[in-house]
Design a protein around this motif. Sequence first.
Motif, PDB file in Angstrom:
ATOM      1  N   ASN A   9      38.219  43.396  34.334  1.00  0.00           N
ATOM      2  CA  ASN A   9      37.856  44.022  35.605  1.00  0.00           C
ATOM      3  C   ASN A   9      37.440  45.476  35.405  1.00  0.00           C
ATOM      4  O   ASN A   9      36.518  45.965  36.065  1.00  0.00           O
ATOM      5  N   ILE A  10      38.104  46.158  34.487  1.00  0.00           N
ATOM      6  CA  ILE A  10      37.710  47.525  34.151  1.00  0.00           C
ATOM      7  C   ILE A  10      36.319  47.527  33.524  1.00  0.00           C
ATOM      8  O   ILE A  10      35.490  48.412  33.802  1.00  0.00           O
ATOM      9  N   ASN A  11      36.043  46.542  32.705  1.00  0.00           N
ATOM     10  CA  ASN A  11      34.713  46.445  32.105  1.00  0.00           C
ATOM     11  C   ASN A  11      33.643  46.213  33.176  1.00  0.00           C
ATOM     12  O   ASN A  11      32.513  46.715  33.057  1.00  0.00           O
ATOM     13  N   VAL A  12      33.975  45.456  34.222  1.00  0.00           N
ATOM     14  CA  VAL A  12      33.042  45.264  35.331  1.00  0.00           C
ATOM     15  C   VAL A  12      32.702  46.619  35.967  1.00  0.00           C
ATOM     16  O   VAL A  12      31.532  46.902  36.277  1.00  0.00           O
ATOM     17  N   ILE A  13      33.720  47.449  36.144  1.00  0.00           N
ATOM     18  CA  ILE A  13      33.490  48.789  36.702  1.00  0.00           C
ATOM     19  C   ILE A  13      32.583  49.589  35.779  1.00  0.00           C
ATOM     20  O   ILE A  13      31.662  50.289  36.229  1.00  0.00           O
ATOM     21  N   LYS A  14      32.810  49.488  34.489  1.00  0.00           N
ATOM     22  CA  LYS A  14      31.946  50.194  33.543  1.00  0.00           C
ATOM     23  C   LYS A  14      30.503  49.702  33.634  1.00  0.00           C
ATOM     24  O   LYS A  14      29.551  50.490  33.503  1.00  0.00           O
ATOM     25  N   GLY A  15      30.329  48.408  33.883  1.00  0.00           N
ATOM     26  CA  GLY A  15      28.976  47.891  34.064  1.00  0.00           C
ATOM     27  C   GLY A  15      28.307  48.503  35.286  1.00  0.00           C
ATOM     28  O   GLY A  15      27.116  48.851  35.250  1.00  0.00           O
ATOM     29  N   LYS A 271      27.029  45.551  27.451  1.00  0.00           N
ATOM     30  CA  LYS A 271      27.476  44.448  28.295  1.00  0.00           C
ATOM     31  C   LYS A 271      27.853  43.225  27.462  1.00  0.00           C
ATOM     32  O   LYS A 271      28.830  42.521  27.778  1.00  0.00           O
ATOM     33  N   VAL A 272      27.104  42.976  26.402  1.00  0.00           N
ATOM     34  CA  VAL A 272      27.474  41.880  25.503  1.00  0.00           C
ATOM     35  C   VAL A 272      28.831  42.157  24.874  1.00  0.00           C
ATOM     36  O   VAL A 272      29.721  41.291  24.833  1.00  0.00           O
ATOM     37  N   LYS A 273      29.039  43.381  24.406  1.00  0.00           N
ATOM     38  CA  LYS A 273      30.307  43.770  23.779  1.00  0.00           C
ATOM     39  C   LYS A 273      31.472  43.618  24.745  1.00  0.00           C
ATOM     40  O   LYS A 273      32.582  43.199  24.351  1.00  0.00           O
ATOM     41  N   LEU A 274      31.248  43.967  26.030  1.00  0.00           N
ATOM     42  CA  LEU A 274      32.322  43.936  27.020  1.00  0.00           C
ATOM     43  C   LEU A 274      32.463  42.580  27.703  1.00  0.00           C
ATOM     44  O   LEU A 274      33.323  42.408  28.568  1.00  0.00           O
ATOM     45  N   GLY A 275      31.632  41.631  27.333  1.00  0.00           N
ATOM     46  CA  GLY A 275      31.721  40.303  27.927  1.00  0.00           C
ATOM     47  C   GLY A 275      31.241  40.256  29.361  1.00  0.00           C
ATOM     48  O   GLY A 275      31.786  39.500  30.187  1.00  0.00           O
ATOM     49  N   LEU A 276      30.219  41.040  29.681  1.00  0.00           N
ATOM     50  CA  LEU A 276      29.709  41.140  31.040  1.00  0.00           C
ATOM     51  C   LEU A 276      28.394  40.384  31.189  1.00  0.00           C
ATOM     52  O   LEU A 276      27.643  40.210  30.229  1.00  0.00           O
ATOM     53  N   SER A 277      28.106  40.017  32.440  1.00  0.00           N
ATOM     54  CA  SER A 277      26.821  39.416  32.764  1.00  0.00           C
ATOM     55  C   SER A 277      25.730  40.471  32.612  1.00  0.00           C
ATOM     56  O   SER A 277      25.950  41.666  32.840  1.00  0.00           O
ATOM     57  N   SER A 278      24.533  40.019  32.253  1.00  0.00           N
ATOM     58  CA  SER A 278      23.397  40.936  32.168  1.00  0.00           C
ATOM     59  C   SER A 278      22.856  41.294  33.557  1.00  0.00           C
ATOM     60  O   SER A 278      22.028  42.205  33.685  1.00  0.00           O
ATOM     61  N   GLU A 279      23.344  40.605  34.574  1.00  0.00           N
ATOM     62  CA  GLU A 279      22.891  40.875  35.942  1.00  0.00           C
ATOM     63  C   GLU A 279      23.243  42.303  36.344  1.00  0.00           C
ATOM     64  O   GLU A 279      24.337  42.805  36.055  1.00  0.00           O
ATOM     65  N   LEU A 280      22.317  42.956  37.055  1.00  0.00           N
ATOM     66  CA  LEU A 280      22.571  44.317  37.517  1.00  0.00           C
ATOM     67  C   LEU A 280      23.574  44.321  38.661  1.00  0.00           C
ATOM     68  O   LEU A 280      23.527  43.465  39.548  1.00  0.00           O
ATOM     69  N   PHE A 281      24.493  45.274  38.627  1.00  0.00           N
ATOM     70  CA  PHE A 281      25.483  45.493  39.677  1.00  0.00           C
ATOM     71  C   PHE A 281      26.307  44.231  39.966  1.00  0.00           C
ATOM     72  O   PHE A 281      26.658  43.950  41.117  1.00  0.00           O
ATOM     73  N   ALA A 282      26.638  43.508  38.930  1.00  0.00           N
ATOM     74  CA  ALA A 282      27.377  42.258  39.101  1.00  0.00           C
ATOM     75  C   ALA A 282      28.866  42.542  39.342  1.00  0.00           C
ATOM     76  O   ALA A 282      29.488  43.308  38.590  1.00  0.00           O
ATOM     77  N   ILE A 283      29.420  41.918  40.380  1.00  0.00           N
ATOM     78  CA  ILE A 283      30.859  42.004  40.659  1.00  0.00           C
ATOM     79  C   ILE A 283      31.360  40.573  40.849  1.00  0.00           C
ATOM     80  O   ILE A 283      31.164  39.966  41.918  1.00  0.00           O
ATOM     81  N   PRO A 284      31.986  39.985  39.842  1.00  0.00           N
ATOM     82  CA  PRO A 284      32.500  38.618  39.974  1.00  0.00           C
ATOM     83  C   PRO A 284      33.509  38.520  41.110  1.00  0.00           C
ATOM     84  O   PRO A 284      34.280  39.459  41.361  1.00  0.00           O
ATOM     85  N   GLN A 285      33.528  37.412  41.792  1.00  0.00           N
ATOM     86  CA  GLN A 285      34.452  37.229  42.906  1.00  0.00           C
ATOM     87  C   GLN A 285      35.891  37.348  42.450  1.00  0.00           C
ATOM     88  O   GLN A 285      36.750  37.909  43.165  1.00  0.00           O
TER      89      GLN A 285
END
Length: 660
Positions: A9-15, A271-285
């Motif tokens: 979730n912290i990584n999502v914020i970093k994204g 984003k690859v390193k942090l396991g995040l989607s490449s989508e811009l401004f992505a916030i998983p539910q």
Amino acid sequence: MPSEHDQHNINVIKGLIMDATRRANSGHPGGAMSSADFAYILFKEYLKFDPQDPDWPDRDRFVLSAGHESMLLYSLLRLVGYLNDDDLQSFRQYKSRTPGHPEHDLTPGVEATTGPLGQGFAMAGGLATAEQFLRGTWGEEITDHYTYVLASDGDIQEPVCLGSAALFGQWGLGRLIVYYDSNAIQLAGPTARCDCADKRRLFESLCWQVIEIDGHDHEQIRTALDQARAETTRPTLIIGHTTIAKGSASLEGSADTHGAPFSEEEIAQTKVKLGLSSELFAIPQETEDAFRDRFPLLRQTADDWRLRLQQRQQNDPAFAQAWERQHRPVLPAEITWPEFETGSKVATRKAFGKCLESLIEQLPHLVGGSADLDPSNQTATWREKVGIFGNQNPAGRNLCFGVREFPMGAVVNGLALHGGVVPFGATFLVFSDYERNALRMSALQKLPALHIFTHDSFHVGEDGPTHQPVEHVSSLRLIPNLLVFRPADANESRACMELALQQKDRPSALLFTRQGVPVLPAAQTPELQEGVGRGAYIVQEAQDGAPDMIFMATGSEVHLALEAAQQVDPGRIRVVSMPCLELFEEQPLEYQEQILPASVTRRVAIEAGRTDMWYKYTGRYGLVIGLDHFGDSAPAGDLVEAYGFTPEAVAKSVRRHFAS
């Protein structure tokens, strides 16, 4: 929730931080990423707030003193629900709710406008001071919250931070908790180039509890927060040792990340390193759901408080009346002011002192003090009667600021931001330069604070040019949304104080004389109040009817204008007092024409300061009598003669100027 879920979730914020700064092509991603671990845990697990009401009075306050890390705060406010996706995507754009640095009156959930480093730290102490005072006044059932701060290396380096830290340690603000994100990097490079201070020993010497942790270790963060909340007699500094741009693909520890967005390639790799989607401004539910799992408890806490408040208001009419009064401007009918004898000589600073003393019982939520100038600022009697604020006397209303003008101004702003109190700070006018940026922030934040300045001209005398203000009155008038009052006598001083207390969304600078000035023949109080409220009014009309010359002045020069007019030609001269140019400029053109008719072109302005600003009112060919040079060390009476501030000298200048 397992730690790895928190980390995701912290990584999502970093994204979000990377995406927003990249889209804006502007911003500060590095520090926001190094602070993300602490801020996430604070908001998710500790911070008390109402998810449905960002203005709930008993919420914990969070101040992002490191205002350049704004995207971190905006991301958290998006998870709270105060902001939406469009807000994040319009970061740093015109009229968006997500400006480059946080603005409290623009963005829900932002407690203070920060950006100028160090001031968020100082204002947060003002918030904590208000909390401690109100808790000491009403009890914990009504006021029971913490003030948290996220500060950076740059904040700690600013003198306003250390000056205010000394105050907060002295005052024992046990509910002030500062997290210092010590990533050892600032815009120009490593902090080691310019700072060798041992922050632990420094803050411990200022009576703070200091805890050092790994700022990326979640359990250490939680333990530190628990220890900080358990300390009741000292503020706490948590030094979190972190890595700037933590988690980035190739820029960890780089000063280049402090003030510039990542490249698109760096963001993709990160984003690859942090396991995040490449989508811009992505916030998983699942991230949003996990962040909000405490919301039912938070809402219930706020509802329980509202019920307690309602019950106390019903059962205690005196409390209900006081609560209502503390949360609005002062009404004119609520205050009885001192009277001043016409013809006597009273320094307007002494008139202020009498007014201040009259407010002790009438305005019990008035708090403030002087920057070590109590006798000179006329706050000594106030101090003795209301008591000195501190951990042992939280209901004390005098704040002993010491020789700390800039911290004083910022703390006063913090008090105003909290609400429930009417704050003031006092010093000499010449030292307004020291607190100027706090005054600017007061005006920018639309805070109804009182900034008191005495010794407003060369009449300071023997203290010399270092203490004699010349450019300061004009300089203050340049600040938008700041009311600058320079009253002519004791009665105008009273009227200016009343107006300052009525303000809802702008601060007042009240400038008072050291020397005694005649108490002018008082108009009826309503007429005087109306005239001062309009910023300018006629104190003496031409005796022979319509004037063909106008004298205008402020402060101690009003009585000089009156005396000089008698020597020139009282039958033809109108004398106008202009205690507040800002209010006069807001009047309808009809009123301005009534006071300064365009047909009267022979105009004279008199003020013991810079002349430049007055030509707006005198016209190019008018006469402005002022002071465009530094003063001298000599008795004030000698300077009056030397600088031409006598009725005879003014009359002579007027005759010579208009002789042609």
